[in-house]
Design a protein around this motif. Structure first.
Motif, PDB file in Angstrom:
ATOM      1  N   GLU A   9      58.475 107.612  35.335  1.00 28.32           N
ATOM      2  CA  GLU A   9      57.783 106.118  34.048  1.00 28.32           C
ATOM      3  C   GLU A   9      55.902 106.381  34.266  1.00 28.32           C
ATOM      4  N   THR A  10      55.467 105.657  33.286  1.00 32.76           N
ATOM      5  CA  THR A  10      54.140 105.539  33.138  1.00 32.76           C
ATOM      6  C   THR A  10      53.809 104.095  33.938  1.00 32.76           C
ATOM      7  N   ARG A 300      37.782  98.792  32.781  1.00 38.30           N
ATOM      8  CA  ARG A 300      37.290  99.473  31.812  1.00 38.30           C
ATOM      9  C   ARG A 300      37.754 101.015  32.600  1.00 38.30           C
ATOM     10  N   SER A 301      38.628 101.234  31.294  1.00 37.12           N
ATOM     11  CA  SER A 301      38.963 102.593  30.639  1.00 37.12           C
ATOM     12  C   SER A 301      37.646 103.539  30.214  1.00 37.12           C
ATOM     13  N   GLU A 302      38.377 104.992  30.409  1.00 37.28           N
ATOM     14  CA  GLU A 302      36.851 105.632  30.017  1.00 37.28           C
ATOM     15  C   GLU A 302      37.213 105.662  28.534  1.00 37.28           C
ATOM     16  N   GLN A 303      38.387 105.386  28.160  1.00 42.69           N
ATOM     17  CA  GLN A 303      38.513 105.028  26.751  1.00 42.69           C
ATOM     18  C   GLN A 303      38.603 103.954  25.931  1.00 42.69           C
ATOM     19  N   GLU A 304      37.355 103.134  26.497  1.00 44.85           N
ATOM     20  CA  GLU A 304      37.340 101.560  25.911  1.00 44.85           C
ATOM     21  C   GLU A 304      38.095 100.822  26.004  1.00 44.85           C
ATOM     22  N   ASP A 395      47.007 100.395  36.123  1.00 45.93           N
ATOM     23  CA  ASP A 395      46.153 100.758  35.046  1.00 45.93           C
ATOM     24  C   ASP A 395      46.599 101.295  34.087  1.00 45.93           C
ATOM     25  N   LYS A 396      47.834 100.584  33.570  1.00 44.33           N
ATOM     26  CA  LYS A 396      48.391 100.791  31.888  1.00 44.33           C
ATOM     27  C   LYS A 396      47.194  99.749  30.980  1.00 44.33           C
ATOM     28  N   ILE A 397      47.643 100.008  30.113  1.00 43.43           N
ATOM     29  CA  ILE A 397      47.079  99.429  28.996  1.00 43.43           C
ATOM     30  C   ILE A 397      47.631  98.071  27.752  1.00 43.43           C
ATOM     31  N   LEU A 398      47.327  97.157  28.107  1.00 45.42           N
ATOM     32  CA  LEU A 398      48.544  96.206  27.362  1.00 45.42           C
ATOM     33  C   LEU A 398      47.213  95.897  25.865  1.00 45.42           C
ATOM     34  N   LYS A 448      49.411 104.603  28.404  1.00 47.25           N
ATOM     35  CA  LYS A 448      49.171 105.095  29.616  1.00 47.25           C
ATOM     36  C   LYS A 448      49.716 106.373  29.315  1.00 47.25           C
ATOM     37  N   ASN A 449      48.115 107.198  29.946  1.00 49.62           N
ATOM     38  CA  ASN A 449      48.337 108.541  30.166  1.00 49.62           C
ATOM     39  C   ASN A 449      48.258 109.336  29.301  1.00 49.62           C
ATOM     40  N   GLY A 450      47.784 108.610  28.076  1.00 46.65           N
ATOM     41  CA  GLY A 450      47.682 109.009  26.710  1.00 46.65           C
ATOM     42  C   GLY A 450      48.642 109.418  26.175  1.00 46.65           C
ATOM     43  N   ILE A 451      50.426 108.557  26.349  1.00 47.67           N
ATOM     44  CA  ILE A 451      51.384 107.842  25.756  1.00 47.67           C
ATOM     45  C   ILE A 451      51.018 106.194  25.408  1.00 47.67           C
ATOM     46  N   ALA A 452      51.485 106.213  24.409  1.00 49.50           N
ATOM     47  CA  ALA A 452      51.766 104.660  23.573  1.00 49.50           C
ATOM     48  C   ALA A 452      53.622 104.399  23.839  1.00 49.50           C
TER      49      ALA A 452
END
Length: 658
Positions: A9-10, A300-304, A395-398, A448-452
């Protein structure tokens, strides 16, 4: 044990349990099929990564081999991240509330293999947890029909829809009644509206701030500002690094439950921004700047995109990262007692285990010398704190929470004029549209980790559309509005039921659970239905879409009886009704200086005002049609699709708005 099925899981919360001896499954068909095949009940355990009592129960029970043996032998066990799967959380939370009248996290339910709940609760000490499980095991073996009957009873309760039928002749809600309901519970000594524990409730504060401004209700405005002052002074606010904790465990806002959530800070930045526009209070400006700095630095993540939360615990102790012994502070500050007195730092500690929470206790001193000394001392402590082991980061992005943050950055930009806020809002929205938009035009919930992953829920759409509209207002980039309209149309297609005039929280083209819920009440976050209705009203004003108005107006009428009865839980609906009572305006700014003139107006607190404009004729909005005149910048004030004659100064425009 090397790990269970959560290893892949992520979600940070699920990964926290990936090496438990409990054979956890993630939510999904595999777990329920196994339960059906083996005739086992299902344990559904729900929490989130920053939840202190989730960690406590995990350590006491889920990391214990003997407890795990009972769970694994007799149940199929599922772990759920409530932030990633709020649809699942809503269903089983309602089951627990039906059983006990209260809820919270960790949330632990036992269900039949078809997902229907039979029993549930929140935190349990190890001995109690095992005792309850053995009781359920015995019932399942000896009287399974009782469990089936209980499951049906609870499921019927969960499936009940809490709204009334819409009536065309229903009058718009009595907003003043709702204000009275809320303000009669105001704490005149410490601010806020409840006894301990105290949550900031930004939805309520924003509504009351708007009401008091529009109705010139100085008493209510004083109550709101007093609350904002007390929250800022209290330990719920991070005086070194900025940002607010989720809630205070006491009535004085002193001792926080130390987790820091993106959604709280996003909304409070907006509330303090609006309060600053009204009052000009420099403390509110400080809160805005420090809170945004906290989010940009730590979430803030590196991807903004923006991460979800910081844990309450570090090194196994709640609040250790944020609290200090007297000697630790003395070693940095020396003998000057002013800092100790200002923040109430005691030799024996002012909190637990001899530690001190920083909370403003000393008399206010506005002299430059004093404030400079406090600031310099804060910087010393902050630098020392940075050397500590930081709390865990979720660090998941919602999508939904990022929408809230983008909107707050847009509001903060109009408040303080910091271009970096505008640029960050744009970059973060670019990330969301690039990474969390699905091929069918919908949204994903989590990244997260490139996965939506996970089909988006109504709050993802509602807060995303709200953020897109806010971005349009500070850029006049029509592309944001087109995205907003496309997402609103998607919601009408997959979330809206024209038969009963209601938006559901789960889409019709997503996973079908045992019930399809709606979200009418505000909590710490506003009702997703209420925000979506507000979005439709705004988009209708910009695009001239009467079908949007019809959906929104019907829902406002539908909700009115509930809102008037349970006012504190429907503050966002009350805000909508208030604005609908003659306060909505469109300000159209056309010409080369349009962005600058619009920004000048946006620095004022203008509830209900929607900004539109362009620097040339390259636009397609009906509201802007035939309003451009080369060589001049003109401002139109419009209401109900009728615009007054244009003016060319912001002073004239403000007179027309007010």
């Amino acid at each position: 044990m090397d790990g269970n099925r959560l290893n892949n899981e992520t979600s940070p919360y699920l990964l926290q349990h990936a090496h438990n001896p409990v054979d956890w499954f993630p939510w999904g068909e595999e777990a329920f099929s196994k339960a059906e095949k083996e005739n086992k009940l299902v344990i559904i355990s729900i929490g989130y990564s920053a939840c202190h009592w989730c960690h406590v129960m995990a350590h006491e029970s889920f990391e214990d081999e003997q407890v795990a043996e009972v769970m694994n032998n007799h149940f199929v066990c599922i772990k759920v991240d409530r932030e990633e799967r709020p649809d699942v959380d809503k269903i089983y939370m309602e089951a627990v509330q039906l059983l006990s009248g209260q809820g919270g996290w960790p949330l632990n339910c036992v269900a039949l293999p078809n997902g229907q709940p039979i029993w549930g609760g929140t935190y349990f000490p190890k001995e109690t947890w095992v005792e309850v499980l053995h009781t359920i095991i015995k019932l399942h073996e000896e009287e399974p029909e009782k469990l089936v009957a209980q499951a049906q009873y609870l499921t019927n309760g969960i499936r009940q829809e809490p709204f009334v039928s819409s009536k065309a002749d229903q009058e718009l809600m009595d907003v003043e009644t709702i204000v009275s309901q809320i303000t009669r519970d105001f704490d005149a000594y410490h601010g806020g509206f409840t006894k301990a524990p105290k949550f900031p409730m930004p939805v309520v504060l924003n509504f009351l701030l708007t009401w008091s401004h529009l109705r010139k209700d100085t008493d209510t405005q004083r109550q709101v500002c007093f609350t904002l002052d007390k929250m800022y002074e209290g330990g719920i606010y991070d005086h070194l690094g900025g940002g607010f904790a989720r809630y205070a465990v006491d009535e004085k806002w002193f001792a926080p439950h130390f987790e820091k959530m993106l959604y709280d800070n996003a909304q409070l930045i907006e509330v303090y921004s609006n309060a600053f526009k009204i009052t000009g209070d420099k403390r509110y400006e400080q809160v805005i700047r420090q809170s945004i700095a906290f989010v940009m630095r730590e979430l803030r993540s590196e991807q903004e995109g923006f991460y979800s939360a910081l844990d309450a615990d570090s090194e196994g102790q709640e609040g250790k990262y944020y609290t200090w012994t007297y000697e630790e502070v003395k070693a940095l500050m020396g003998p000057d007692q002013r800092y100790f007195e200002y923040y109430g730092i005691q030799p024996a500690g002012n909190w637990a285990d001899g530690r001190n929470i920083l909370s403003i206790k000393g008399a206010s001193n506005s002299s430059e010398e004093f404030q400079g000394a406090i600031h310099a001392s804060n910087q010393k402590l902050f630098a020392k704190r940075q050397e500590r082991t930081a709390p865990g980061l979720d660090d998941k992005i919602l999508t939904a929470w990022n929408g809230l943050m983008i909107k707050s950055l847009a509001v903060a930009y109009t408040t303080l004029g910091e271009e970096i806020y505008r640029r960050q809002a744009i970059k973060s929205m670019t990330f969301l549209l690039d990474k969390l938009k699905a091929a069918d035009g919908g949204l994903f919930r989590s990244y997260k980790n490139g996965i939506a992953k996970v089909k988006g829920f109504l709050d993802d759409y509602a807060f995303m559309v709200e953020a897109l509209i806010a971005l349009y207002e500070i850029t006049f980039d029509e592309g944001y509005l087109q995205e907003a309209k496309a997402l609103a149309d998607y919601c009408l297609r997959y979330f809206y039921n024209p038969a009963n005039g209601m938006f559901y929280y789960m889409p019709s083209n997503g996973e079908q659970l045992i019930a399809r819920k709606t979200e009418l009440q505000d909590n710490v976050i506003p009702s997703s239905v209420g925000v979506m209705v507000h979005n439709l009203l705004k988009l209708s004003r910009l695009f001239y879409l009467p079908e949007y108005d019809q959906v929104a107006d019907t829902l406002l009428c539908t909700i009115s009886p509930l809102a008037e009865k349970y006012g504190p839980h429907h503050a966002h609906w009350a805000l909508l009704a208030l604005l609908q009572q003659g306060h909505n305006r469109e300000v159209v700014v056309m010409g080369e200086k349009a962005p600058a003139l619009a920004f000048h107006l946006q620095q004022k607190f203008l509830p209900g005002v929607l900004f539109a404009g362009a620097i040339d004729t390259s636009n397609s909005l009906p509201l802007l049609k035939n309003r451009f005149k080369a060589g001049r910048t003109r401002i139109y004030i419009c209401h109900n699709k009728t615009c007054q004659l244009p003016v060319e100064t912001t002073e004239e425009a403000l007179n027309l708005i007010v």
